[in-house]
Motif scaffolding. Structure first.
Motif, PDB file in Angstrom:
ATOM      1  N   GLN A 184       0.825  -1.200   0.000  1.00 42.46           N
ATOM      2  CA  GLN A 184       0.000   0.000   0.000  1.00 42.46           C
ATOM      3  C   GLN A 184       0.864   1.257   0.000  1.00 42.46           C
ATOM      4  O   GLN A 184       0.553   2.236  -0.692  1.00 42.46           O
ATOM      5  N   GLN A 185       1.955   1.223   0.759  1.00 44.28           N
ATOM      6  CA  GLN A 185       2.878   2.356   0.794  1.00 44.28           C
ATOM      7  C   GLN A 185       3.473   2.618  -0.585  1.00 44.28           C
ATOM      8  O   GLN A 185       3.570   3.767  -1.029  1.00 44.28           O
ATOM      9  N   THR A 186       3.845   1.541  -1.281  1.00 44.04           N
ATOM     10  CA  THR A 186       4.405   1.687  -2.627  1.00 44.04           C
ATOM     11  C   THR A 186       3.381   2.292  -3.581  1.00 44.04           C
ATOM     12  O   THR A 186       3.716   3.140  -4.425  1.00 44.04           O
ATOM     13  N   VAL A 237      11.944   5.871  -1.524  1.00 41.83           N
ATOM     14  CA  VAL A 237      10.802   6.190  -0.667  1.00 41.83           C
ATOM     15  C   VAL A 237      11.141   7.326   0.290  1.00 41.83           C
ATOM     16  O   VAL A 237      10.285   8.143   0.637  1.00 41.83           O
ATOM     17  N   LEU A 267       8.857  10.569   1.459  1.00 41.39           N
ATOM     18  CA  LEU A 267       8.491  10.802   2.854  1.00 41.39           C
ATOM     19  C   LEU A 267       8.898  12.206   3.294  1.00 41.39           C
ATOM     20  O   LEU A 267       8.141  12.892   3.991  1.00 41.39           O
ATOM     21  N   GLN A 282      -1.752   9.949   4.446  1.00 43.17           N
ATOM     22  CA  GLN A 282      -1.877   8.487   4.411  1.00 43.17           C
ATOM     23  C   GLN A 282      -0.504   7.823   4.358  1.00 43.17           C
ATOM     24  O   GLN A 282      -0.271   6.800   5.016  1.00 43.17           O
ATOM     25  N   LEU A 283       0.421   8.413   3.595  1.00 44.80           N
ATOM     26  CA  LEU A 283       1.760   7.835   3.467  1.00 44.80           C
ATOM     27  C   LEU A 283       2.506   7.858   4.793  1.00 44.80           C
ATOM     28  O   LEU A 283       3.147   6.866   5.170  1.00 44.80           O
ATOM     29  N   LEU A 300       1.115   5.119   6.973  1.00 47.57           N
ATOM     30  CA  LEU A 300       1.559   3.794   6.550  1.00 47.57           C
ATOM     31  C   LEU A 300       3.014   3.561   6.940  1.00 47.57           C
ATOM     32  O   LEU A 300       3.383   2.453   7.359  1.00 47.57           O
ATOM     33  N   ASN A 301       3.842   4.584   6.800  1.00 53.81           N
ATOM     34  CA  ASN A 301       5.251   4.438   7.166  1.00 53.81           C
ATOM     35  C   ASN A 301       5.399   4.146   8.658  1.00 53.81           C
ATOM     36  O   ASN A 301       6.256   3.340   9.060  1.00 53.81           O
TER      37      ASN A 301
END
Length: 339
Positions: free
Chosen positions: A131-133, A154, A158, A186-187, A190-191
């Motif tokens: 999902q992060q990707t 990534v 971030l 959202q990112l 998720l991280n």
């Protein structure tokens, strides 16, 4: 007639059971509700129960084992050849009952609740990473539409996401910046989840002696070691290290015939998650060997010099799987080549 073997076709609510006697005579082939399944098997004498290794199979295997039955799980692909015609629950249960009686059938070892609990963390982390990707790719694509290009990795996304949430917006329409803000929020979430799941896996690896032993292999970290221990369980279920490598799909596909040996690409059978972790770890090891040749062992240096890069990393993963089997079965620590 006494029931000797039962084929159990698993489902969500209605299960199909096919029972035969020692001489192969069919005693029953009927459906049983989930709530009455254990009650049904309590009334049977101890017998061999065959199931496909699919969802909930390990749970029911443990429960039926407590009742005294000899539970045997089989890969679904090995059961399929015994399906005579059509696709019904009754036909599938009969095929399972037939397959479990074959002397050359290969079985899957039952997993404990602790093993499945650790694997639940691994599967959840893998899901969140995917999902992060997806979010990272979406942010990149939106920025590119307005002429903003970010560095690869990534980490760069971030950093941008945190700046964006802090009020540092790029020169874009307000509507697009609003969408980016949602994606950046959202990112970051998720991280944080990925980091949390990673810490849980690392703690489990440090608490397990076998996982700590495997982490001494170059290219194998806590995530790979934990996944191997939780998935394989007792490595002695594999006769040789090559059997483990073949189970992971790291051995060449054999297409030999007429006395001519033809080996193709790797089979990619078995556990995809562990195979991916091993290849990624060996890729990191190969890149390190390229950067610092003096630190690489002779075999790795030879593979990188004579073979294409990806072929070399897969071969390194194959060898790592064999080393893992030897260390787990013999309870020995990792020794550097030549020592």
């Amino acid at each position: 007639m006494t029931v000797n073997t039962v084929g159990l076709d698993l489902a969500k609510d209605v299960f199909q059971v096919h029972g035969i006697s020692a001489n192969g005579r069919v005693i029953f082939n009927k459906t049983v509700k989930r709530a009455k399944l254990l009650q049904f098997f309590e009334a049977l004498p101890p017998c061999v129960v065959g199931m496909e290794a699919c969802g909930s199979a390990h749970h029911w295997g443990r429960e039926l084992g407590k009742l005294g039955h000899d539970v045997r799980l089989m890969p679904a692909g090995y059961v399929k050849p015994y399906v005579k015609r059509g696709k019904t629950d009754a036909v599938d249960a009969e095929a399972i009952c037939e397959a479990v009686r074959r002397p050359t059938m290969r079985f899957v070892e039952l997993k404990t609740e602790d093993q499945q609990a650790i694997l639940a963390i691994h599967r959840t982390r893998d899901l969140v990473v995917r999902q992060q990707t997806q979010i990272v790719n979406m942010i990149r694509s939106i920025l590119r539409e307005f002429g903003h290009i970010l560095p690869t990795g990534v980490g760069a996304i971030l950093t941008f996401a945190k700046r964006h949430l802090g009020g540092d917006h790029p020169d874009m329409p307000e509507l697009a910046n609003g969408i980016l803000g949602t994606l950046c929020h959202q990112l970051v979430g998720l991280n944080t989840r990925v980091a949390g799941y990673t810490r849980m896996i690392e703690q489990h690896a440090m608490m397990t002696a076998d996982a700590r032993r495997l982490m001494r292999i170059p290219g194998i970290g806590p995530i790979t070691a934990s996944a191997i221990i939780a998935t394989i369980g007792d490595a002695k279920q594999f006769r040789t290290g090559r059997d483990l490598a073949a189970w992971l799909g790291l051995t060449p596909l054999n297409k030999s015939s007429g006395g001519k040996e033809r080996l193709g690409k790797i089979t990619k059978k078995g556990d995809r998650y562990i195979r991916k972790l091993l290849i990624v770890g060996m890729t990191s090891r190969a890149l390190m060997a390229r950067k610092h040749p003096e630190r690489a062992d002779l075999w790795t240096a030879k593979m990188l010099a004579q073979k294409p890069f990806r072929l070399a990393t897969v071969a390194m993963a194959n060898k790592a799987a064999r080393i893992v089997w030897a260390m787990l079965t013999k309870q020995q620590d990792y020794r550097q080549p030549g020592t």
